[in-house]
Design a protein around this motif. Structure first.
Motif, PDB file in Angstrom:
ATOM      1  N   LEU C  44       0.824  -1.206   0.000  1.00  0.00           N
ATOM      2  CA  LEU C  44       0.000   0.000   0.000  1.00  0.00           C
ATOM      3  C   LEU C  44       0.858   1.256   0.000  1.00  0.00           C
ATOM      4  O   LEU C  44       0.599   2.219  -0.733  1.00  0.00           O
ATOM      5  CB  LEU C  44      -0.908   0.004   1.231  1.00  0.00           C
ATOM      6  CG  LEU C  44      -2.000  -1.080   1.272  1.00  0.00           C
ATOM      7  CD1 LEU C  44      -2.679  -1.085   2.641  1.00  0.00           C
ATOM      8  CD2 LEU C  44      -3.023  -0.825   0.178  1.00  0.00           C
ATOM      9  N   ALA C  45       1.917   1.222   0.804  1.00  0.00           N
ATOM     10  CA  ALA C  45       2.765   2.409   0.916  1.00  0.00           C
ATOM     11  C   ALA C  45       3.454   2.689  -0.411  1.00  0.00           C
ATOM     12  O   ALA C  45       3.516   3.839  -0.869  1.00  0.00           O
ATOM     13  CB  ALA C  45       3.799   2.205   2.026  1.00  0.00           C
ATOM     14  N   VAL C  46       3.926   1.615  -1.056  1.00  0.00           N
ATOM     15  CA  VAL C  46       4.592   1.810  -2.347  1.00  0.00           C
ATOM     16  C   VAL C  46       3.595   2.347  -3.358  1.00  0.00           C
ATOM     17  O   VAL C  46       3.895   3.282  -4.119  1.00  0.00           O
ATOM     18  CB  VAL C  46       5.231   0.490  -2.819  1.00  0.00           C
ATOM     19  CG1 VAL C  46       5.722   0.616  -4.246  1.00  0.00           C
ATOM     20  CG2 VAL C  46       6.376   0.100  -1.889  1.00  0.00           C
ATOM     21  N   ALA C  47       2.401   1.786  -3.314  1.00  0.00           N
ATOM     22  CA  ALA C  47       1.375   2.250  -4.249  1.00  0.00           C
ATOM     23  C   ALA C  47       1.085   3.725  -4.026  1.00  0.00           C
ATOM     24  O   ALA C  47       0.968   4.510  -4.981  1.00  0.00           O
ATOM     25  CB  ALA C  47       0.111   1.425  -4.068  1.00  0.00           C
ATOM     26  N   LEU C  48       1.015   4.116  -2.747  1.00  0.00           N
ATOM     27  CA  LEU C  48       0.747   5.521  -2.447  1.00  0.00           C
ATOM     28  C   LEU C  48       1.872   6.408  -2.986  1.00  0.00           C
ATOM     29  O   LEU C  48       1.620   7.462  -3.595  1.00  0.00           O
ATOM     30  CB  LEU C  48       0.624   5.710  -0.936  1.00  0.00           C
ATOM     31  CG  LEU C  48       0.343   7.149  -0.518  1.00  0.00           C
ATOM     32  CD1 LEU C  48      -1.127   7.471  -0.679  1.00  0.00           C
ATOM     33  CD2 LEU C  48       0.780   7.420   0.905  1.00  0.00           C
ATOM     34  N   ALA C  49       3.113   5.953  -2.784  1.00  0.00           N
ATOM     35  CA  ALA C  49       4.250   6.745  -3.253  1.00  0.00           C
ATOM     36  C   ALA C  49       4.175   6.913  -4.767  1.00  0.00           C
ATOM     37  O   ALA C  49       4.381   8.015  -5.300  1.00  0.00           O
ATOM     38  CB  ALA C  49       5.553   6.080  -2.838  1.00  0.00           C
ATOM     39  N   VAL C  50       3.888   5.823  -5.456  1.00  0.00           N
ATOM     40  CA  VAL C  50       3.801   5.884  -6.922  1.00  0.00           C
ATOM     41  C   VAL C  50       2.695   6.842  -7.342  1.00  0.00           C
ATOM     42  O   VAL C  50       2.883   7.686  -8.227  1.00  0.00           O
ATOM     43  CB  VAL C  50       3.560   4.488  -7.503  1.00  0.00           C
ATOM     44  CG1 VAL C  50       3.302   4.559  -8.997  1.00  0.00           C
ATOM     45  CG2 VAL C  50       4.753   3.581  -7.203  1.00  0.00           C
ATOM     46  N   ALA C  75      -1.815  13.135   1.813  1.00  0.00           N
ATOM     47  CA  ALA C  75      -0.740  12.287   1.272  1.00  0.00           C
ATOM     48  C   ALA C  75       0.091  13.140   0.323  1.00  0.00           C
ATOM     49  O   ALA C  75      -0.392  13.514  -0.737  1.00  0.00           O
ATOM     50  CB  ALA C  75      -1.341  11.095   0.541  1.00  0.00           C
ATOM     51  N   ASP C  76       1.309  13.461   0.757  1.00  0.00           N
ATOM     52  CA  ASP C  76       2.216  14.139  -0.169  1.00  0.00           C
ATOM     53  C   ASP C  76       3.503  13.331  -0.287  1.00  0.00           C
ATOM     54  O   ASP C  76       3.624  12.237   0.284  1.00  0.00           O
ATOM     55  CB  ASP C  76       2.464  15.588   0.269  1.00  0.00           C
ATOM     56  CG  ASP C  76       3.333  15.671   1.502  1.00  0.00           C
ATOM     57  OD1 ASP C  76       3.475  14.643   2.200  1.00  0.00           O
ATOM     58  OD2 ASP C  76       3.868  16.760   1.778  1.00  0.00           O
ATOM     59  N   GLY C  77       4.451  13.861  -1.042  1.00  0.00           N
ATOM     60  CA  GLY C  77       5.676  13.104  -1.308  1.00  0.00           C
ATOM     61  C   GLY C  77       6.420  12.747  -0.040  1.00  0.00           C
ATOM     62  O   GLY C  77       6.867  11.609   0.138  1.00  0.00           O
TER      63      GLY C  77
END
Lengths: 516, 489, 493, 106
Positions: C44-50, C75-77
């Protein structure tokens, strides 16, 4: 590409020219004789050890006369000088080692100075060829420093003051055969360097005068030191230094005057040939005498007179011609210093004569060692003696015919004789001298001030070593350990009440800042 | 990509060595020797390219606005070639030397990584890349210095690391500062800072910082303190430290800094070259004098290294083309000479447990080939023609004179005399009669003996062939020429 | 419904669900639940980052209420970066914990609770990174604090309990200070949402006092010197996986709030001088923490003081941020890289320390000689983690140091660069004090224990991650560009 | 407006008292209670805020905050008491025993 870039083996060139020829003959002759002599007189078990050094040294010592460029010259110079350490220390005694160390130190310095000079000359000439070098440096802004470097290097090689001890040191402990080569040939490389490298007729007169004065001082002082030293070899060493002082006078002449330079060069060549052979004969003679007994010993002692007289410059000897050539050269200059030198030149012969007498006395006192057949040594020695007797008559005529002609005139013969007579008279008188004066006998060890210098260096080294040791101890002892204080500070800083109070203070600080 | 390979091949070999583990000795040796052979072939190919004017280069993005770049130019390749060729020789030697030692996987692994880092330093195309590999080199050397794990080794390692990291910190600030004012500055012969050359005060400080950084590995006094202590490492490591990779990385950095970052003109006009030259000159003389007084064999060699490295620094700092070329040539020449000496030191220690000069009597008869090789290297170091050391010393001397710095020439020749002074006593001590009886069989493990003889012969061969195309002398002149505006010797 | 838009909510809900399930699953199955949760959260975290990289920052309204009444997640960078870091470290720590808290060890007090507490803490951390509401920050901080204190005391020893008590009181002190700050801020502005505050904040003494109190409280939670007093004891006496999480993640949570308050919410110079104080305290932390680390005789105390020092770097961004967008970009990227690399390396170091302590049966550094022989990968891992602590290339720490040094030099305030460099050297000093012992040649018999492979290799994996981070700097830089701080500062990528 | 000020003053007083207790009181239970004082102080201020603007109705947000805060504080208090009890069981001490003068710090 300029020719002065390093080109490995391709940059080495060898050729035979007019200057090199007499030296080549001299070096080849002396190194060959001394090689044979050393082979004959060295016990079989030690030959390998000796010749491991002898061969490279001889190779360098002979080919240096053929070297055609700066790098070959430097190479041959080094090749001869460095392995000679092995000859000097061959006896493996403490004194020999010490002598070797001092010799090598001076050699290393001399090599360094020579290299520096050669580099500058090569750059200034943009060439490596020896004939071009000396010419180019004469007009260079770096002339003075280069000549100073050259003179210092050559001075170390030929034992000029204050390094007058280097020649006695290098002869004294060396086996006879090798010593004769060192005595006859090695220092003459310095003479060759003068001819090859020193620029002629370009230096101010003061330079020339200073060099001449130094040469004269060496000639006299080395003679005095030599008469007070201990062994026949050491006497010969100081005698060489004294004679080399005279060669330096000739070099001094050539520095300032282009007209007198050929005369001076002639004198240098003459001196080199004459002195090389005579000194070699004397060094071998000392050893030959010690191998003989009875009548043969007496005959040998008598034969020693020939090279001895030659050195003193007795009439009809090679020394006479050489000295005359030198006088001619000095005479070509005008001024107070050259004239004083000219006047003093004959007086140097007194010193030489005294040295020869001292040498004779010491040699006579040597105990005989008869375990080796003296036949080969005697034969080789005879060859050298013959050369001493004949060499003057094979004089290359174009150098200075006047010298040979004057050898036959009566007046000049008298000039050559009186100093010797004074020396003999003085020696006779010495028998009646007070005891105190006689105690001076043998107070100068071979090496004189160099030994003192070496001792001083050793003492300084010991002192430094001691100091660094004790210094280290105190440094460690005094280093304060702040770790406990730092730990205690942290312990009080994290204790709850103190820490939370600090935090409250931080809060107050931030609030105070934000409400300014 | 090819430009990365001289760094990557040893790195991969190092990692493979770790992966193979302690027990698979044969495979380990095979991997390392193959990698060395491959690297040599590769470097040779790159050299041919570079001689023909094709510089293989490659960059990857790294930090914002900055790239990590490798470029196989002649200057870098000279160092890479030294590192790679001597890696091969040292490998053979080390296999013999470490025959019965423990932790060989660790040893050979880090060894290969060191070479990788050295090649990285050699081919790095800009200050940042060079800095990165420079620091990697510090780190990968540390395990080698402390390899034996003795308290002495650990103390020496700590010292080494603090010097190296302290220098690295100075270098970091210098490189970062330069990057902030000048951005990406790939090394350019003759100088890469033309756009910012007006900011003299900053440039002077940056130069000083970078010299402090490189000076640590180049053992420029007073930053030399780590080097003598680091002698506790096994002999192949000492060889690597002193001859091949580490110290040379320092002087190579200075060469790049002066010739290809600032450029001789800017370095001269900023007035930063002369202080560097004076510092180097003082190092030469002081280190040589200290070397005279060392009884410990390797310590004596270490101080000799300090002096010889400053030859290179001095030659570079003179900003005279031939001196700069001589400095670069000396980088290679000194490597060959000094590695012979350290191999010898290691061999006599491993074979006879001789550590001090005063324990050497009899050694010349016990290990004649070894000591003969040493003697050749010693005389080469003292600058006796036509051995290898003379060629570079001559160039340095001629270059100093041409540049008008006769004082530097005098420093060089004095140091030559001092080199004789500290080298000859080793020989004379070995030549004395002593306790070591002549050997019955081989004088030492052939894997140690033949590398010594090989590098010993190399000091002669490289000396005799000096100046031929492809020789370090010619190579160095070709590589340096562009920095001096197309100067031709 | 767009799944991607739900990611912030999922990042809070999934670990919370995991915590609940692990509690009822029982001590044997709890580790599996935790692992499954960790993997899911990572994804989930990787997906959010992408997603953030592609489309930029976005808001998520919890329960669809929206500000000001509801609570928004942002949710920002930068948040994505911290979430990914938490997920990576979390996964590795979970794996490590499966070896560390052995399920058949019935005697160990409280071990069964680890999984639940840990997932609960993860939940709160994720919420903390995502929340856009200053009061919600308070709640999240306290949730993190409660679970963290409990985790510290999970071992049950006297020392751990003392440390836990101190941690708890410090936490209370901080919480109350923060809450008072929120109260004042709300009294002045009537707003709690950070984004709204950013646009509406005007000069006002009460609001400024409130913000100052909040920042001071967060400084305490982040353990910036001199408010570090609770950290070494807590991080040093907790079980190693807990220490790893506390040191590498928990302090970053409160730090991230400071970062947003200082650089995003408040206009420049809103609290004049505070950024300098923070920079000075950061410098003091670097020096003092390193010096104390150098003096420690026990391994985890050393690592804990190293955290005190490394936290200092994070605060150098504040004084540098005053010097324009370019310097801010460099400095912010620098601290983000530092947070990442320190997070990975410090977790690796604590896990490594734990493995060493398990193997040696004690925590005295002086008696850990010879580790390199028996546990080479472990020693290598500790060494690599050390490399990144020192900021040596090639490592994430180097990237961070480079960026910060460049920012300092570009700002003209070179003394921050001097501090950074000194910090690197001091880190080298304390790391090599440890390493030189581990590399010592003393034959030792280490305790063999189950899970050796995991406890030996996982620290190395984390350390390697910290080193390889240097290759990911362009990516971090892109994420930083997608952070609200830089977007609101007008930096165009 | 004056009501608000009274609440605020009372809250600040409570808060200061609590801070003093948390900092200076050695007994751990005292510290837990002091922390509750601090919390109550803040809640008092917040409650006061809810009644700040007489023209509008009461502001619900501070009330929500106070409620949440109380929950959190209760949880913290419970945890604190549990730890203090276990600490006492394990060591027999009722304070942190970390003052350098006490010599008990490790």
């Amino acid at each position: 590409m300029t020719p002065i870039l390093p080109a490995g083996i391709r940059s080495l060139t060898f050729s035979l020219d007019e200057t090199g020829t007499p030296f080549l003959i001299l070096f080849a002759f002396l190194w060959t004789i001394s090689a044979l002599y050393a082979f004959a007189t060295t016990p079989a078990g030690e030959r390998a050890r000796l010749f491991a050094y002898f061969v490279p040294s001889a190779l360098g010592g002979v080919t240096v006369a053929l070297a055609g460029d700066a790098i070959s010259f430097y190479l041959c110079f080094a090749l001869m000088a460095i392995p000679a350490w092995g000859l000097i220390t061959h006896a493996r005694t403490a004194e020999a080692r010490r002598a070797g160390t001092i010799y090598l130190t001076l050699t290393a310095i001399g090599e360094a100075l020579l290299l520096a000079a050669l580099v500058i000359m090569a750059v200034e000439a943009d060439s490596l060829a020896l004939p071009v070098l000396a010419e180019a440096i004469g007009t260079s802004p770096l002339r003075d420093i280069t000549v100073a470097l050259l003179l210092a290097s050559i001075g170390l090689k030929i034992g000029t003051l204050p390094a007058s001890g280097v020649l006695p040191l290098s002869y004294t402990y060396t086996p006879a055969g090798a010593a004769s080569a060192l005595a006859g040939a090695s220092a003459k490389v310095g003479a060759l360097a003068m001819l090859r490298l020193l620029p002629a007729g370009v230096m101010p007169e003061e330079w020339s005068y200073a060099v001449m004065a130094l040469g004269m001082a060496t000639a006299f002082l080395a003679a005095i030191l030599g008469t007070l030293t201990t062994t026949p070899r050491a006497v010969l060493g100081y005698s060489s230094a004294s004679q080399m002082g005279l060669i330096l006078v000739a070099a001094g002449v050539s520095l300032t005057s282009a007209e007198a330079a050929p005369l001076a060069y002639g004198a240098i060549v003459a001196f080199s040939l004459h002195h090389g052979l005579a000194k070699s004969a004397l060094v071998l003679g000392d050893d030959v005498v010690s191998r003989l007994t009875g009548r043969a010993r007496t005959a040998a002692l008598a034969a020693l007179a020939l090279p001895a007289l030659a050195l003193v410059g007795a009439p009809l000897t090679s020394g006479f011609v050489a000295k005359y050539a030198l006088k001619d050269a000095v005479h070509a200059l005008h001024g107070t210093v050259p004239e004083a030198v000219y006047a003093l030149l004959p007086w140097t012969a007194i010193g030489t004569a005294a040295l020869m007498l001292r040498y004779f006395v010491l040699t006579r006192e040597r105990t005989a060692e008869t375990h080796v057949s003296p036949r080969v040594p005697v034969a080789l020695w005879s060859l050298v003696l013959a050369a001493v007797a004949l060499v003057v008559w094979m004089w290359p005529a174009h150098w200075n015919v006047h010298a040979i002609e004057s050898a036959l005139s009566l007046s000049s013969m008298w000039t050559a004789l009186w100093p010797g007579l004074i020396a003999v008279a003085g020696w006779m008188a010495l028998r009646y001298a007070p005891r105190g004066a006689r105690r001076l006998n043998g107070i100068v060890p071979p090496g004189d001030v160099l030994l003192g210098l070496a001792a001083a260096v050793r003492a300084a080294d010991r002192w430094l070593a001691g100091r660094s040791r004790s210094g280290g101890v105190t440094a460690r002892g005094e280093r304060a350990d702040i770790a406990p204080a730092l730990r205690a500070t942290e312990r009080s800083a994290v204790a709850w009440t103190a820490a939370s109070t600090l935090f409250v203070l931080l809060v107050l600080l931030l609030v105070a800042l934000s409400t300014r | 990509m090819t430009a990365w390979l001289p760094m990557l091949i040893p790195a991969i070999a190092g990692i493979a060595t770790f992966a193979l583990g302690e027990s698979r000795g044969r495979a380990r040796n095979a991997v390392n020797l193959t990698a060395a052979a491959m690297s040599m072939a590769l470097v040779a190919r790159l050299v041919v390219h570079a001689y023909n004017g094709t510089v293989v280069a490659s960059t990857i993005p790294m930090l914002p606005g900055l790239e990590l770049g490798m470029s196989a130019d002649l200057l870098g390749l000279l160092f890479a070639a030294v590192a790679t060729v001597l890696w091969g020789v040292t490998l053979v030697y080390a296999i013999g030397y470490m025959d019965h030692a423990a932790d060989r996987a660790r040893f050979f692994g880090f060894f290969a990584l060191c070479i990788a880092a050295a090649n990285g330093v050699a081919l790095a195309d800009d200050p940042l890349s060079l800095f990165i590999f420079y620091e990697i080199l510090s780190l990968t050397t540390y395990p080698l210095v402390v390899h034996t794990g003795t308290p002495e080794a650990l103390a020496a390692g700590r010292k080494y690391l603090f010097y190296a990291l302290g220098g690295g910190a100075a270098l970091l600030v210098g490189v970062a500062w330069l990057a902030t004012i000048a951005g990406q500055t790939p090394f350019t012969p003759g100088g890469a800072l033309t756009t910012v050359s007006g900011r003299t005060a900053e440039l002077r400080v940056i130069f000083a910082l970078m010299v402090a950084g490189f000076g640590v590995k180049a053992a420029l006094m007073p930053l030399h303190g780590w080097l003598p202590g680091a002698m506790v490492a096994p002999a192949p490591v000492s060889s690597l430290l002193h001859a091949v990779a580490v110290v040379k990385a320092g002087v190579f950095g200075i060469i790049r800094l002066v010739n290809e970052l600032y450029g001789p003109d800017l370095a001269t006009s900023l007035g930063v070259a002369t202080p560097l030259a004076i510092l180097a000159a003082v190092s030469i003389i002081v280190a040589s004098v200290i070397a005279l007084r060392q009884d410990d064999f390797k310590r004596r060699l270490a101080y000799s290294t300090i002096a010889q490295l400053s030859y290179i620094t001095l030659g570079t700092a003179l900003c005279s083309p031939l001196a700069a070329a001589g400095a670069l040539a000396h980088l290679a020449h000194h490597a060959v000479m000094k590695i012979t000496m350290f191999f010898t030191a290691g061999s006599v220690y491993e074979t006879l447990h001789v550590k001090k000069v005063s324990q050497m009597p009899g050694l010349a008869r016990r290990m004649p080939l070894t000591m003969a090789s040493f003697a050749v290297a010693a005389f080469a170091l003292a600058g006796i023609p036509p051995l290898v050391g003379f060629a570079s010393k001559w160039m340095l001397g001629v270059g100093s004179t041409q540049g008008g710095s006769v004082w530097a020439l005098l420093v060089y020749v004095s140091s030559g005399a001092l080199a004789l002074g500290y080298m000859v006593p080793i020989l004379t001590s070995a030549l004395r009669e002593g306790d070591h009886a002549p050997a019955r069989g081989a004088e030492s493990d052939p894997r140690m003996l033949w590398p010594i003889v090989t590098v010993g012969v190399l000091t002669v061969v490289l000396g005799l062939t000096a100046g031929l195309p492809g020789s370090p002398v010619h190579w160095a002149m070709t590589a340096i020429a562009p920095s001096f505006g197309g100067w031709t010797p | 419904m767009n799944v991607l838009a739900q990611l912030p909510g999922l990042l809070v809900v999934v670990p919370l669900a995991g915590a609940a399930i692990s509690f009822v699953a029982g001590r044997r199955r709890a580790p599996h639940v935790a692992l499954a949760t960790a993997l899911t959260v990572l994804a989930l975290a990787v997906a959010l980052a992408v997603h953030v990289l592609d489309d930029g920052p976005f808001r998520y309204q919890v329960g669809g209420w929206g500000a000001p009444l509801g609570i928004d997640l942002v949710a920002d960078g930068a948040a994505a970066l911290f979430l990914v870091l938490t997920a990576i470290v979390g996964l590795v720590v979970t794996l490590y914990a499966t070896a560390y808290f052995r399920t058949d060890d019935e005697t160990a007090y409280g071990h069964g609770l680890f999984w639940t507490l840990w997932l609960f803490m993860w939940t709160s951390l994720n919420a903390l990174f995502l929340t856009g509401d200053v009061f919600n920050v308070y709640v999240c901080l306290e949730l993190v604090g409660i679970s963290a204190v409990t985790l510290v005391t999970i071992g049950g020893g006297a020392e751990a309990l003392r440390a836990g008590a101190r941690y708890l009181f410090a936490s209370m002190l901080g919480a109350m200070t923060y809450l008072l700050g929120v109260a004042l801020l709300y009294a002045a502005t009537g707003q709690l949402d950070m984004d709204v505050l950013r646009t509406t904040l005007v000069a006002d003494t009460t609001a400024a006092t409130g913000l100052a109190l909040m920042i001071a409280a967060l400084v305490l939670k982040t353990a910036l010197v001199p408010a570090h007093f609770w950290l070494p004891a807590a991080h040093g006496s907790a079980p190693s996986p807990v220490s790893a999480v506390l040191s590498s993640l928990v302090v970053k949570g409160s730090y991230f709030v400071i970062l947003r308050l200082m650089l995003d919410v408040m206009p420049a110079d809103y609290l004049p001088g505070v950024e300098i104080v923070l920079g000075v305290l950061g410098s003091a932390a670097i020096v003092w923490g390193s010096v104390q680390a150098l003096l420690q005789t026990r391994i985890k105390q050393l690592v804990a003081y190293s955290t005190v020092a490394q936290i200092g770097y994070l605060f150098l961004v504040f004084p540098l941020a005053r010097h324009g967008a370019d310097v801010l970009t460099l400095a912010l990227t620098g601290v983000l890289v530092h947070a990442l690399s320190h997070g990975l390396a410090k977790a690796g170091l604590f896990l490594g320390a734990g493995s060493l302590m398990t193997r040696f049966g004690h925590d005295r550094i002086a008696d850990m000689g010879g580790a390199v022989r028996s546990a080479p990968a472990l020693t290598f891992g500790v060494a690599l983690a050390g490399v990144t602590m020192m900021g040596l290339p090639p490592s994430g720490g180097f990237g961070a140091k480079w960026l910060l040094v460049s920012a300092a030099l570009a700002s003209g305030e070179w003394w921050w660069a001097a501090v950074l460099v000194t910090g690197g050297l001091l880190a080298a000093a304390y790391m090599f004090r440890l390493l030189s012992v581990l590399l010592k040649d003393t034959p030792t018999e280490l305790h063999a224990s189950k899970g050796d492979a995991r406890t030996e290799w996982l620290p190395l994996a984390l350390a390697l991650g910290a080193v390889l981070l240097v290759l990911a700097i362009p990516l971090v830089s892109n994420l930083a560009a997608a952070s609200n701080v830089l977007i609101h500062a007008g930096v165009t990528p | 407006m004056s009501t608000y000020l009274v609440y605020t003053a009372g809250g600040v007083l409570l808060y200061a008292l609590g801070t003093y207790g948390l900092l200076a009181k050695r007994h751990l239970i005292h510290k837990v209670i002091s922390a509750n004082f601090m919390g109550s102080g803040v809640f008092l201020i917040l409650i006061g805020l809810g009644n700040r603007s007489p023209e509008g109705g009461p502001d619900p947000v501070p009330q929500a905050m106070v409620l949440t805060g109380i929950v959190v504080t209760v949880a913290l208090t419970a945890l604190g008491l549990a730890i203090v009890k276990r600490y006492y069981t394990a060591t027999g001490l009722d304070n942190l025993d970390d003052e350098p003068s006490a010599g008990g710090d490790r």
